[in-house]
Structures are given as structure tokens and as C-alpha cells.
Write a protein that holds these residues in place. Structure first.
Motif, mmCIF file in Angstrom:
data_model
loop_
_atom_site.group_PDB
_atom_site.id
_atom_site.type_symbol
_atom_site.label_atom_id
_atom_site.label_comp_id
_atom_site.label_asym_id
_atom_site.label_seq_id
_atom_site.Cartn_x
_atom_site.Cartn_y
_atom_site.Cartn_z
ATOM 1 N N PRO A 89 0.820 -1.217 0.000
ATOM 2 C CA PRO A 89 0.000 0.000 0.000
ATOM 3 C C PRO A 89 0.851 1.263 0.000
ATOM 4 O O PRO A 89 1.913 1.313 0.620
ATOM 5 C CB PRO A 89 -0.794 -0.109 1.307
ATOM 6 N N THR A 90 0.356 2.280 -0.700
ATOM 7 C CA THR A 90 1.033 3.578 -0.740
ATOM 8 C C THR A 90 0.122 4.719 -0.310
ATOM 9 O O THR A 90 0.601 5.802 -0.022
ATOM 10 C CB THR A 90 1.555 3.876 -2.159
ATOM 11 N N LEU A 91 -1.192 4.477 -0.275
ATOM 12 C CA LEU A 91 -2.144 5.517 0.099
ATOM 13 C C LEU A 91 -2.610 5.297 1.540
ATOM 14 O O LEU A 91 -2.030 4.496 2.265
ATOM 15 C CB LEU A 91 -3.303 5.536 -0.896
ATOM 16 N N ALA A 92 -3.675 5.978 1.969
ATOM 17 C CA ALA A 92 -4.058 5.989 3.386
ATOM 18 C C ALA A 92 -4.867 4.778 3.843
ATOM 19 O O ALA A 92 -4.846 4.434 5.018
ATOM 20 C CB ALA A 92 -4.836 7.266 3.705
ATOM 21 N N GLY A 93 -5.609 4.151 2.930
ATOM 22 C CA GLY A 93 -6.452 3.035 3.355
ATOM 23 C C GLY A 93 -7.331 2.537 2.241
ATOM 24 O O GLY A 93 -7.112 2.850 1.067
ATOM 25 N N LEU A 94 -8.354 1.770 2.605
ATOM 26 C CA LEU A 94 -9.296 1.204 1.647
ATOM 27 C C LEU A 94 -10.644 1.902 1.750
ATOM 28 O O LEU A 94 -11.122 2.182 2.853
ATOM 29 C CB LEU A 94 -9.508 -0.294 1.912
ATOM 30 N N GLN A 95 -11.250 2.154 0.603
ATOM 31 C CA GLN A 95 -12.636 2.605 0.537
ATOM 32 C C GLN A 95 -13.443 1.392 0.118
ATOM 33 O O GLN A 95 -13.204 0.818 -0.952
ATOM 34 C CB GLN A 95 -12.797 3.744 -0.467
ATOM 35 N N LEU A 96 -14.366 0.975 0.965
ATOM 36 C CA LEU A 96 -15.091 -0.266 0.781
ATOM 37 C C LEU A 96 -16.578 0.022 0.651
ATOM 38 O O LEU A 96 -17.130 0.791 1.439
ATOM 39 C CB LEU A 96 -14.833 -1.158 2.001
ATOM 40 N N GLY A 97 -17.220 -0.605 -0.342
ATOM 41 C CA GLY A 97 -18.662 -0.495 -0.499
ATOM 42 C C GLY A 97 -19.298 -1.867 -0.379
ATOM 43 O O GLY A 97 -18.939 -2.769 -1.139
#
Length: 194
Positions: A89-97
Motif C-alpha cells: 500500500p502507498t495511500l491511506a487506506g481502503l474505501q469499501l462499499g
């Protein structure tokens, strides 16, 4: 479609699940189940590319060691017709739907390619933003080791089982993406911008 585990406890992944791309995440999707008596029926696995939700329903059987579960998984770094590779990972987290039709407990789990490393986070409501810092080796009580952005290969949305009773479930994975910040909520009708 029903999927079983092999003797080593590693899910046997079905061939030909929809191919998923979302930003820097790409790979095939799949479903799996564990625990004698666990049932799983899947929809949305027939497409060649992920364009609609993948849904599973059934019941996770009670097991004496909490090993029962049912899941929808995504390989995070896999070329079409290629082998799953490590993803860092390189970004802040996961966006989950997600859509959780019966309100069963849900977890999002990260795993290394060899299965030696595994971290999870609880998922509530329709999902939303889950920072990498929320993942832990024991997310049910927070007593484990925090995820420190080790290379991972899989992400799985799962229903954990119990030791006492079967857990009915009916949920869909609608979307998953690595993001740098939480998605903005939709504007409120009639609100004045400032």
C-alpha cells in the motif's frame, strides 16, 4: 457456486472469477468458505470483468475453534492470466462499499501470499473508509499486532463464525479501492454551500 477449502486450510479458488480493476488494485475475484456445514451460494461470478456486485449468501457453521467463515476475495496485484503478486500500500487506506442484507458481522481481511501474515478490521454499515492503521492481527478485540504496510496479496470480505451457533449471512461486495482520504459524503439536499 460452492467452494471448499483444501487440507491445508487455504481456499481453493475458482477459475474464471471476474477480473477487477480499481486504481492501483487489479486481480481476479473469488469466493471461499470454511467449516463443516457452512453453506455458500454466489451470484455475480459469471462476468469476465467486475462490473456488478459479487454477492454470497448462506450460513457459517459453528466450529469449536472459530474457524468457520464465508468470504468474497480479491487478488490485489494480478495481471490478467497471471499469478497473484505482492502489493504494498502507498495511500491511506481502503474505501469499501458493501450491502449487508441481514446485518451479519463482517470483516475485511488482508493476507500475505503465503498466508503467514493476516490482519483484519471490522466493517459496519455499508463499509466506507478503513485506514490501514485500523487493521490488526486480532481485530475482534484489538489485542494483536497492527498492520505496518507489509506486502499483501489478498483482501477478503468475510463473515466470521462462532463456536455456538450458525451465522446466517447475505452480503455483496460492491466496490473496493485504495484511497488517500475518505470519500466525501454526498451533499445534503437544500444545504447552502459555504
Amino acid at each position: 457456486m460452492n467452494v471448499d477449502e483444501d487440507d491445508a486450510g487455504v481456499p481453493e479458488l475458482p477459475a474464471g472469477g471476474p477480473y477487477f480493476t480499481s486504481g492501483n488494485l487489479k486481480g481476479y475475484t473469488w469466493v471461499a468458505q470454511a467449516g463443516a456445514g457452512t453453506t455458500l451460494t454466489a451470484t455475480g461470478l459469471g462476468a469476465s470483468e467486475f462490473s456488478a456486485p459479487i454477492c454470497i449468501q448462506g450460513a457459517v457453521a459453528a466450529t469449536p475453534d472459530y474457524s468457520g467463515n464465508a468470504m468474497v476475495g480479491v487478488n490485489l496485484n494480478q495481471a490478467m492470466s497471471g499469478e497473484p503478486m505482492a502489493f504494498t500500500p502507498t495511500l491511506a487506506g481502503l474505501q469499501l462499499g458493501v450491502t449487508n442484507r441481514v446485518g451479519s458481522p463482517l470483516r475485511i481481511q488482508l493476507q500475505t501470499a503465503d498466508g503467514a501474515g493476516s490482519w483484519c478490521a471490522e466493517v459496519t454499515g455499508t463499509g466506507g473508509f478503513i485506514p490501514w492503521t485500523a487493521f490488526n492481527t486480532a481485530c475482534w478485540d484489538g489485542s494483536g499486532a497492527a498492520y505496518a504496510r507489509q506486502p499483501i496479496s489478498l483482501a477478503m470480505l468475510s463473515v466470521p463464525g462462532t463456536t455456538t451457533a450458525a451465522v446466517p449471512y447475505d452480503f455483496c461486495l460492491n466496490s473496493i479501492a485504495e484511497v488517500d482520504a475518505p470519500a466525501a459524503p454526498p451533499p445534503t439536499a437544500g444545504a447552502n454551500p459555504t
